[in-house]
Design an enzyme around this catalytic site. Structure first.
Site, short mmCIF file in Angstrom:
data_model
loop_
_atom_site.label_atom_id
_atom_site.label_comp_id
_atom_site.label_asym_id
_atom_site.label_seq_id
_atom_site.Cartn_x
_atom_site.Cartn_y
_atom_site.Cartn_z
CG ASP A 185 -16.56 -19.26 -9.45
OD1 ASP A 185 -15.35 -19.43 -9.54
OD2 ASP A 185 -17.30 -19.81 -8.32
CG ASP A 229 -6.57 -3.22 -3.11
OD1 ASP A 229 -7.28 -2.54 -2.64
OD2 ASP A 229 -5.34 -3.45 -2.86
CG ASP A 287 -11.84 -21.42 -8.15
OD1 ASP A 287 -12.84 -20.46 -8.48
OD2 ASP A 287 -10.79 -21.42 -8.82
CG LEU A 301 -10.63 -17.91 -5.86
CD1 LEU A 301 -9.31 -18.78 -5.92
CD2 LEU A 301 -10.66 -17.01 -4.70
CG ASP A 332 -11.42 -19.80 -12.53
OD1 ASP A 332 -12.70 -20.43 -12.74
OD2 ASP A 332 -11.03 -19.35 -11.48
CB VAL A 380 -12.63 -24.80 -11.90
CG1 VAL A 380 -11.66 -23.84 -11.25
CG2 VAL A 380 -13.22 -25.92 -10.77
CG HIS A 398 -5.49 -2.62 0.41
ND1 HIS A 398 -4.84 -2.01 -0.29
CD2 HIS A 398 -4.98 -1.91 1.53
CE1 HIS A 398 -3.98 -1.16 -0.05
NE2 HIS A 398 -4.03 -1.00 1.03
CB SER A 441 -0.89 0.02 1.20
OG SER A 441 -1.87 0.90 1.20
#
Length: 587
Positions: free
Chosen positions: A296, A479, A303, A305, A299, A301, A517, A229
């Site tokens: 989701d 972030d 997961d 993320l 990518d 899958v 962050h 940061s």
């Protein structure tokens, strides 16, 4: 309270900044008589002590004075205020050696400016290397020199545990109860310049002087800097301004163009401050659920993320998105409850996703700040029981809508900009900070431009690269305090200046899906960046096949750190929580 317009004489414009010790891109012209100067910190070299015949005992450092001539920017000298032996403790990766815990103070030139307080850990068995830690927010406190680098691994020794001499400072002011949000130091120009970067050089020179005296040795054979940061801005700042001092830096989520980042965040605050525009925490959870439904599996899958963030940003639209088959947008755009988003809330979120454009001259050369990856980020979902969640919420949207006066639960960036606008820009403590338009600041544009020369760092790392310096950049895609897109711009500027192949010789940039962050309940990233930096700077072994490990979302799961712009794509088979099941893709 009476309006306070406290600009110091000779510091009213960028043109006269050099007269106050500023100048150049970093505001470090200073007075040549005391080693002040441009990019590398001065026209002359600081005076170093002669190598002593024998090392000094820890107690012998107490009261030791460091002459102003030993520090490459203007000060009135420094002094060790305390030095005590801390016995060895801990075991395994948490082991710390016996070390001399030194506290010191660097005196200002302006008698009304606060001193720079610093801490230095000198291990009994020194590895002949040095590490400096950066701070965070507005700094104002002493970082833990016995701690780890940002997002450091739990299974590897800390720098002090490895034998480094480790040091850090409060950046030249002492925070009140507001901690990293205390901006009162900005009323004093020398304190402001110290925060902008001068304290980094001053602290480094004072610490090296003491290292040489303590060990009866020459300068450290390798010197590294690590921060996130504001500390990330400080990391790239030392590489750009004083490249000969540093062999490598680790910069996580760097606010390298910090004035620009704060203005971009202020536009976010103004958007959230509009009537009905602030989404409460249940609505934030609903938004994240909608984003995961749409993004989701981009990518390969499901997961939890969003790894293909660029694609998600291009396809997700909250105006037409759905959640479990129901529209995310409230009927007719009115706020009808926590099971949908109103048009006012959607418009605010879309504003945050877009760039801030400066319609005024900014001396640092900045023309704006990119939007934030708001789609998929945890904006502060307080229903999450994780002990990390209060910090996530505090750093993001908080729990209260931006307003005047600023409520305690307002977003972090709202509170930070309220301080800067009142203490650093207008120096009017009654000023309505939300009234200042960051894109069209009117009469405050000149002062913002001046501040940019202290807080915005150039991406020209030519001297650092030529010196053999190595740079590791990393940033979480979720972030929304410092935008990942800004770090992408920094890296892209390096590539445009030097060419990708040359940049590969001294820099790497990685992005981490789900990481926010400094902390995340989705994917709380850790990475042994220090070992990677050591191997590169000391052995010439460039980083490859780097791995990041989650400690909170799914503790122990791993993902590859892909060289930007690549991201982890599931291979179609294998353990979804293992890095080996992913390949780095760009499509």
């Amino acid at each position: 309270m009476k309006k306070q317009h406290l600009f110091l004489a000779g510091c009213l414009s960028v043109i006269t900044l050099a007269a106050c010790g500023g100048g150049g891109n970093d505001g470090s012209a200073g007075s040549a008589g005391n080693g002040g100067g441009g990019g590398n910190g001065g026209t002359g070299s600081p005076t170093t002590p002669p190598v002593a015949a024998s090392p000094k005992a820890c107690a012998d450092l107490v009261g030791m004075e460091i002459p102003a001539a030993a520090i490459g920017l203007p000060t009135t000298g420094a002094k060790v205020t305390a030095a005590t032996v801390t016995p060895a403790a801990g075991s395994g990766a948490a082991a710390l050696p016996e070390y001399c815990n030194v506290l010191g103070s660097i005196a200002s030139v302006d008698p009304t400016a606060p001193s720079i307080n610093f801490r230095l850990a000198l291990p009994a068995n020194w590895n002949k290397k040095a590490m400096m830690f950066g701070g965070g927010g507005f700094d104002g406190t002493l970082p833990n020199v016995a701690g780890n680098v940002p997002a450091g691994p739990a299974d590897q020794l800390t720098p002090l545990g490895r034998g480094y001499a480790v040091f850090a400072s409060d950046s030249g002011h002492q925070a009140n109860a507001a901690g990293s949000l205390d901006g009162q130091f900005q009323l004093n120009d020398e304190a402001f310049r110290n925060f902008g970067g001068h304290a980094l050089k001053k602290t480094r020179d004072a610490a090296v002087y003491l290292i040489q005296a303590r060990y009866a040795a020459g300068a450290p054979v390798k010197s590294y800097f690590a921060g996130g940061s504001t500390g990330g801005r400080e990391a790239v700042s030392v590489a750009q301004r004083w490249p000969q001092d540093w062999d490598g830096v680790i910069a996580w989520y760097p606010a390298w163009n910090q004035l620009s980042a704060m203005l971009g965040g202020h536009r976010m605050s103004r958007a959230l401050a509009q009537p009905g525009a602030y989404p409460n925490t249940p609505k934030r959870a609903l938004l994240r659920k909608a984003v995961l439904e749409a993004c989701d599996t981009l990518d390969g899958v499901a997961d939890g993320l969003v790894s293909n963030q660029l694609k998600c940003n291009s396809v997700f639209d909250p105006s037409v998105a759905t959640v479990a088959g129901a529209p995310l947008r409230c009927v007719n755009g009115a706020d009808t409850g926590d099971d949908c988003l109103s048009d006012a809330q959607i418009n605010a979120l879309k504003t945050i996703n877009t760039a801030t454009s400066f319609n005024f001259f900014v001396a640092s050369g900045s023309t704006g700040y990119p939007g934030y990856n708001v789609w998929g980020a945890d904006l502060g979902i307080t229903s999450n029981p994780s002990p990390l969640q209060p910090t996530v919420t505090f750093l993001n949207f908080g729990t209260e809508q931006p307003a005047m006066p600023v409520p305690a639960g307002a977003p972090y960036i709202t509170k930070q900009l309220d301080q800067t606008i009142k203490y650093g820009v207008t120096r009017d403590l009654q000023f309505d900070s939300l009234s200042l338009d960051p894109e069209n600041p009117g009469p405050w544009g000149a002062r913002l431009s001046e501040i940019s020369t202290m807080l915005d760092v150039s991406s020209d790392l030519s001297e650092f690269a030529a010196h053999g310096g190595k740079l590791l950049l990393a940033h979480g895609l979720s972030d929304v305090l410092v935008s990942t897109r800004a770090t992408e711009q920094f890296y892209q500027r390096l590539q445009a200046q030097f060419g990708p192949s040359y940049v590969d010789g001294f820099a790497r940039y990685y992005e981490v899906a789900g990481y926010g962050h400094a902390v995340s309940t989705v994917f709380n990233a850790t990475w042994d960046s220090l070992t990677a930096l050591e191997q590169w700077a000391e052995n010439g072994t460039a980083p490859k096949a780097q791995i990041t490990t989650d400690t909170a979302g799914v503790p122990g799961r791993t993902r590859p750190l892909c060289d930007y712009p690549a991201w982890p794509k599931y291979k179609g088979a294998g353990d979804v929580n293992a890095a080996g099941s992913y390949t780095c893709a760009t499509f």
